[in-house]
Design a protein around this motif. Sequence first.
Motif, PDB file in Angstrom:
ATOM      1  N   LYS A 179      15.007  59.314  -6.452  1.00 27.88           N
ATOM      2  CA  LYS A 179      16.275  59.420  -5.744  1.00 27.88           C
ATOM      3  C   LYS A 179      16.943  60.751  -6.059  1.00 27.88           C
ATOM      4  CE  LYS A 179      16.959  54.458  -5.482  1.00 27.88           C
ATOM      5  NZ  LYS A 179      17.872  53.334  -5.642  1.00 27.88           N
ATOM      6  N   ILE A 180      17.705  61.221  -5.104  1.00 27.86           N
ATOM      7  CA  ILE A 180      18.365  62.513  -5.236  1.00 27.86           C
ATOM      8  C   ILE A 180      19.625  62.364  -6.082  1.00 27.86           C
ATOM      9  CG2 ILE A 180      19.372  64.428  -3.924  1.00 27.86           C
ATOM     10  CD1 ILE A 180      16.405  63.897  -3.406  1.00 27.86           C
ATOM     11  N   PRO A 181      19.890  63.265  -7.026  1.00 26.13           N
ATOM     12  CA  PRO A 181      21.141  63.201  -7.780  1.00 26.13           C
ATOM     13  C   PRO A 181      22.344  63.215  -6.842  1.00 26.13           C
ATOM     14  CG  PRO A 181      19.645  64.826  -8.724  1.00 26.13           C
ATOM     15  CD  PRO A 181      19.038  64.375  -7.439  1.00 26.13           C
ATOM     16  N   LEU A 182      23.444  62.604  -7.294  1.00 25.85           N
ATOM     17  CA  LEU A 182      24.605  62.463  -6.424  1.00 25.85           C
ATOM     18  C   LEU A 182      25.270  63.796  -6.100  1.00 25.85           C
ATOM     19  CD1 LEU A 182      26.320  59.286  -7.901  1.00 25.85           C
ATOM     20  CD2 LEU A 182      24.958  59.468  -5.834  1.00 25.85           C
ATOM     21  N   ASN A 183      25.344  64.693  -7.062  1.00 26.06           N
ATOM     22  CA  ASN A 183      26.047  65.950  -6.850  1.00 26.06           C
ATOM     23  C   ASN A 183      25.068  67.101  -6.721  1.00 26.06           C
ATOM     24  OD1 ASN A 183      28.650  64.751  -7.192  1.00 26.06           O
ATOM     25  ND2 ASN A 183      28.201  64.651  -9.393  1.00 26.06           N
ATOM     26  N   LYS A 184      25.277  67.949  -5.718  1.00 21.73           N
ATOM     27  CA  LYS A 184      24.375  69.082  -5.537  1.00 21.73           C
ATOM     28  C   LYS A 184      24.423  70.018  -6.734  1.00 21.73           C
ATOM     29  CE  LYS A 184      25.673  70.402  -1.409  1.00 21.73           C
ATOM     30  NZ  LYS A 184      25.735  71.174  -0.172  1.00 21.73           N
ATOM     31  N   GLU A 185      25.581  70.032  -7.450  1.00 17.47           N
ATOM     32  CA  GLU A 185      25.684  70.882  -8.628  1.00 17.47           C
ATOM     33  C   GLU A 185      24.682  70.463  -9.700  1.00 17.47           C
ATOM     34  OE1 GLU A 185      28.177  69.418  -7.112  1.00 17.47           O
ATOM     35  OE2 GLU A 185      29.275  71.113  -6.263  1.00 17.47           O
ATOM     36  N   ASP A 186      24.282  69.170  -9.671  1.00 20.24           N
ATOM     37  CA  ASP A 186      23.348  68.660 -10.668  1.00 20.24           C
ATOM     38  C   ASP A 186      21.897  68.922 -10.301  1.00 20.24           C
ATOM     39  OD1 ASP A 186      25.411  65.725 -11.035  1.00 20.24           O
ATOM     40  OD2 ASP A 186      25.514  67.650 -12.064  1.00 20.24           O
ATOM     41  N   LEU A 187      21.657  69.420  -9.087  1.00 21.14           N
ATOM     42  CA  LEU A 187      20.281  69.640  -8.655  1.00 21.14           C
ATOM     43  C   LEU A 187      19.676  70.830  -9.373  1.00 21.14           C
ATOM     44  CD1 LEU A 187      20.589  69.297  -4.778  1.00 21.14           C
ATOM     45  CD2 LEU A 187      19.510  67.689  -6.320  1.00 21.14           C
ATOM     46  N   PRO A 188      18.450  70.700  -9.887  1.00 19.74           N
ATOM     47  CA  PRO A 188      17.769  71.878 -10.406  1.00 19.74           C
ATOM     48  C   PRO A 188      17.362  72.790  -9.254  1.00 19.74           C
ATOM     49  CG  PRO A 188      16.321  69.966 -10.460  1.00 19.74           C
ATOM     50  CD  PRO A 188      17.661  69.472 -10.013  1.00 19.74           C
ATOM     51  N   ILE A 189      16.986  74.024  -9.590  1.00 21.33           N
ATOM     52  CA  ILE A 189      16.538  74.952  -8.555  1.00 21.33           C
ATOM     53  C   ILE A 189      15.273  74.393  -7.919  1.00 21.33           C
ATOM     54  CG2 ILE A 189      15.794  77.321  -8.119  1.00 21.33           C
ATOM     55  CD1 ILE A 189      17.046  78.045 -10.826  1.00 21.33           C
ATOM     56  N   SER A 190      15.168  74.442  -6.599  1.00 17.49           N
ATOM     57  CA  SER A 190      13.953  73.966  -5.948  1.00 17.49           C
ATOM     58  C   SER A 190      13.082  75.113  -5.478  1.00 17.49           C
ATOM     59  CB  SER A 190      14.295  73.054  -4.771  1.00 17.49           C
ATOM     60  OG  SER A 190      15.065  73.747  -3.822  1.00 17.49           O
ATOM     61  N   ILE A 191      13.679  76.285  -5.259  1.00 19.09           N
ATOM     62  CA  ILE A 191      12.905  77.435  -4.799  1.00 19.09           C
ATOM     63  C   ILE A 191      13.362  78.692  -5.538  1.00 19.09           C
ATOM     64  CG2 ILE A 191      12.388  76.536  -2.493  1.00 19.09           C
ATOM     65  CD1 ILE A 191      14.731  78.109  -1.400  1.00 19.09           C
ATOM     66  N   PHE A 192      12.458  79.681  -5.593  1.00 14.74           N
ATOM     67  CA  PHE A 192      12.842  80.980  -6.129  1.00 14.74           C
ATOM     68  C   PHE A 192      13.854  81.636  -5.189  1.00 14.74           C
ATOM     69  CE2 PHE A 192       9.841  81.270  -9.519  1.00 14.74           C
ATOM     70  CZ  PHE A 192       8.645  80.713  -9.091  1.00 14.74           C
ATOM     71  N   ASP A 193      14.803  82.372  -5.764  1.00 18.73           N
ATOM     72  CA  ASP A 193      15.693  83.199  -4.949  1.00 18.73           C
ATOM     73  C   ASP A 193      14.990  84.500  -4.569  1.00 18.73           C
ATOM     74  OD1 ASP A 193      18.664  82.251  -6.809  1.00 18.73           O
ATOM     75  OD2 ASP A 193      17.788  81.402  -4.997  1.00 18.73           O
ATOM     76  N   HIS A 194      14.517  85.239  -5.587  1.00 20.66           N
ATOM     77  CA  HIS A 194      13.798  86.497  -5.367  1.00 20.66           C
ATOM     78  C   HIS A 194      12.476  86.437  -6.123  1.00 20.66           C
ATOM     79  CE1 HIS A 194      18.070  88.471  -5.297  1.00 20.66           C
ATOM     80  NE2 HIS A 194      17.794  87.878  -4.149  1.00 20.66           N
ATOM     81  N   LEU A 195      11.396  86.757  -5.458  1.00 22.76           N
ATOM     82  CA  LEU A 195      10.095  86.861  -6.113  1.00 22.76           C
ATOM     83  C   LEU A 195       9.625  88.308  -5.967  1.00 22.76           C
ATOM     84  CD1 LEU A 195       8.135  84.937  -7.598  1.00 22.76           C
ATOM     85  CD2 LEU A 195       6.830  84.791  -5.475  1.00 22.76           C
ATOM     86  N   ILE A 196       9.505  89.003  -7.103  1.00 23.86           N
ATOM     87  CA  ILE A 196       9.019  90.379  -7.099  1.00 23.86           C
ATOM     88  C   ILE A 196       7.506  90.327  -7.285  1.00 23.86           C
ATOM     89  CG2 ILE A 196       9.150  92.637  -8.210  1.00 23.86           C
ATOM     90  CD1 ILE A 196      11.965  91.895  -9.180  1.00 23.86           C
ATOM     91  N   VAL A 197       6.765  90.743  -6.257  1.00 24.95           N
ATOM     92  CA  VAL A 197       5.302  90.634  -6.249  1.00 24.95           C
ATOM     93  C   VAL A 197       4.718  92.016  -6.542  1.00 24.95           C
ATOM     94  CG1 VAL A 197       3.284  89.896  -4.935  1.00 24.95           C
ATOM     95  CG2 VAL A 197       5.498  88.796  -4.526  1.00 24.95           C
ATOM     96  N   LEU A 198       4.030  92.127  -7.686  1.00 24.10           N
ATOM     97  CA  LEU A 198       3.494  93.405  -8.148  1.00 24.10           C
ATOM     98  C   LEU A 198       1.974  93.344  -8.262  1.00 24.10           C
ATOM     99  CD1 LEU A 198       6.004  94.121 -11.098  1.00 24.10           C
ATOM    100  CD2 LEU A 198       6.249  94.741  -8.684  1.00 24.10           C
ATOM    101  N   GLY A 199       1.358  94.517  -8.346  1.00 26.63           N
ATOM    102  CA  GLY A 199      -0.090  94.611  -8.528  1.00 26.63           C
ATOM    103  C   GLY A 199      -0.617  95.865  -7.859  1.00 26.63           C
ATOM    104  N   ARG A 200      -1.818  96.281  -8.249  1.00 27.56           N
ATOM    105  CA  ARG A 200      -2.434  97.464  -7.639  1.00 27.56           C
ATOM    106  C   ARG A 200      -2.598  97.281  -6.126  1.00 27.56           C
ATOM    107  NH1 ARG A 200      -5.865  97.373 -12.521  1.00 27.56           N
ATOM    108  NH2 ARG A 200      -5.606  99.363 -13.629  1.00 27.56           N
ATOM    109  N   PRO A 201      -2.697  98.383  -5.380  1.00 25.44           N
ATOM    110  CA  PRO A 201      -3.086  98.255  -3.972  1.00 25.44           C
ATOM    111  C   PRO A 201      -4.415  97.508  -3.874  1.00 25.44           C
ATOM    112  CG  PRO A 201      -2.343 100.495  -4.434  1.00 25.44           C
ATOM    113  CD  PRO A 201      -2.424  99.793  -5.757  1.00 25.44           C
TER     114      PRO A 201
END
Length: 503
Positions: free
Chosen positions: A246-268
Amino acid sequence: MSNLFDTIIIIGRPGSGKSPLADLLKRMPLSKRMRYCFVGDFIEVDDFIFLSEKFKEDDSWEKMGLQRKYSKRVEDGCVITDSDLWDFGIENINKTVKKKISSDTDFFNKNTVLIEFSRGGQQTYEHALNILSDEILSRAVILHLDITYEESLLRNQLRYKKGEEMSKLHHKVPLEEMDDSYRTSDWMILSFGRDEGYITIRNYEIPFVSIVNQPAPNNDSELEKKFLSAFYNLYEMKHGKRRTSKIPLNKEDLPISIFDHLIVLGRPAAGKSEFIDFIKKTPLQDRISEFHIGNLEEFDDFKILADKFEEDDTWLKIKKKRLYTSMQGDVPVIKDLSLYDFGINQINDIIQTRFLGDPSFYNDKTIFIEFSRGGELSYMDSLKLIHPDILKKSAIFYIKASFDECIRRNKERYEGKKKFGVLTHMVPEEQMERLYKVDDWEDLTKKNRSGHLDVCEVKVPFVTMDNEPESKNFSIMEERYENALKALFDLQMQKKSEDIKKK
């Protein structure tokens, strides 16, 4: 207790399949509908009907030479100008259901109410659901039909031909309304990105199932196959026979479900663009549940550099020389290395001005920032150029492949295609040798596979993923990405927990 649903609320973007599903249920024999869908005789209540009536009313006012009250007419339909009209639609759903119930005390023993509407942008599902009456919410289950915004645009265009009379099955939402109202929605926050569970509206815990309805079913058989299991799961959840979180009652109590920013690095050619292409092709529900990635906004400094390559073609015509690049055969090579910093600063400016000031943007979206560094260009120097407010919402995903392997892939992905594109461009071998043979990633991370980097006093989680041997097998790629991103997400959660404790 009746073996039928009392009320089913069907929601989703325009074109997601709400009306075709209702049409299928209408045409299905009653005995089959009751047995497999738990739906009896039903009344269908769609706020589109109430909104359409107001559009027609506005047309009448306009013909009389008076001002329209609720909408403006554009070339491809009507756009709502009075935002209260959205609530008017829901209140009329309440009124319609109340009339049916009050006129027949035995109504729900043999009938099911189907309620349909779409919401997005500033008009949220949470707000609309909270307006629904107690009679509806106390008996409701929710079926969410998930399609991407791009698919919604396409279906919206195809389901109506100019000159036809608009109907529930054949109507078109104007492009302006689509862009303003349906590009994003709050459903991912309400449902916590899950494909089934419970959401709390007022004091009611309402079962929901969300299914990806993309690609569109081609016939009734495919449509039935897709939806019958959803109805079965909803029925079991409604009657307590199916256990689900079940979903917590308050959205403030929800953990993060997705990344906000993903910095993707690596050689060409290490596999950054292939990873992003894989994510784009993954249905949104799977993308969130397996990889913690929402709808994408993508920033690749290669695209900014490529613009400069084209700009140099113009300068060559005017000044008889290139300003930023030189040519090796038919491939441009950057000679002014400050362009790499220019690319990061451009990305900085866009994210700061467009997205950071809008918290609702991150309800269902992930920003990808992609670049390669090495040789004279260090990752740390480039990371330090990223604004601290962007870094605070970031995690770093480094895709590792050896220099020799990247040389091989770099040639392979360009041979025979001979054109620039994110998946097909080639870095000249001389530049690969000069800039990318050695980079500072292992020094930065002290050869740790995961942890946190200290960048300008911001603690940024990172994970390194080995991407050798190269694979185009979906299952192998999925396992690599899922394991790495799960570890990275756990680090992100750990960081958030520590930040909360500090406050």
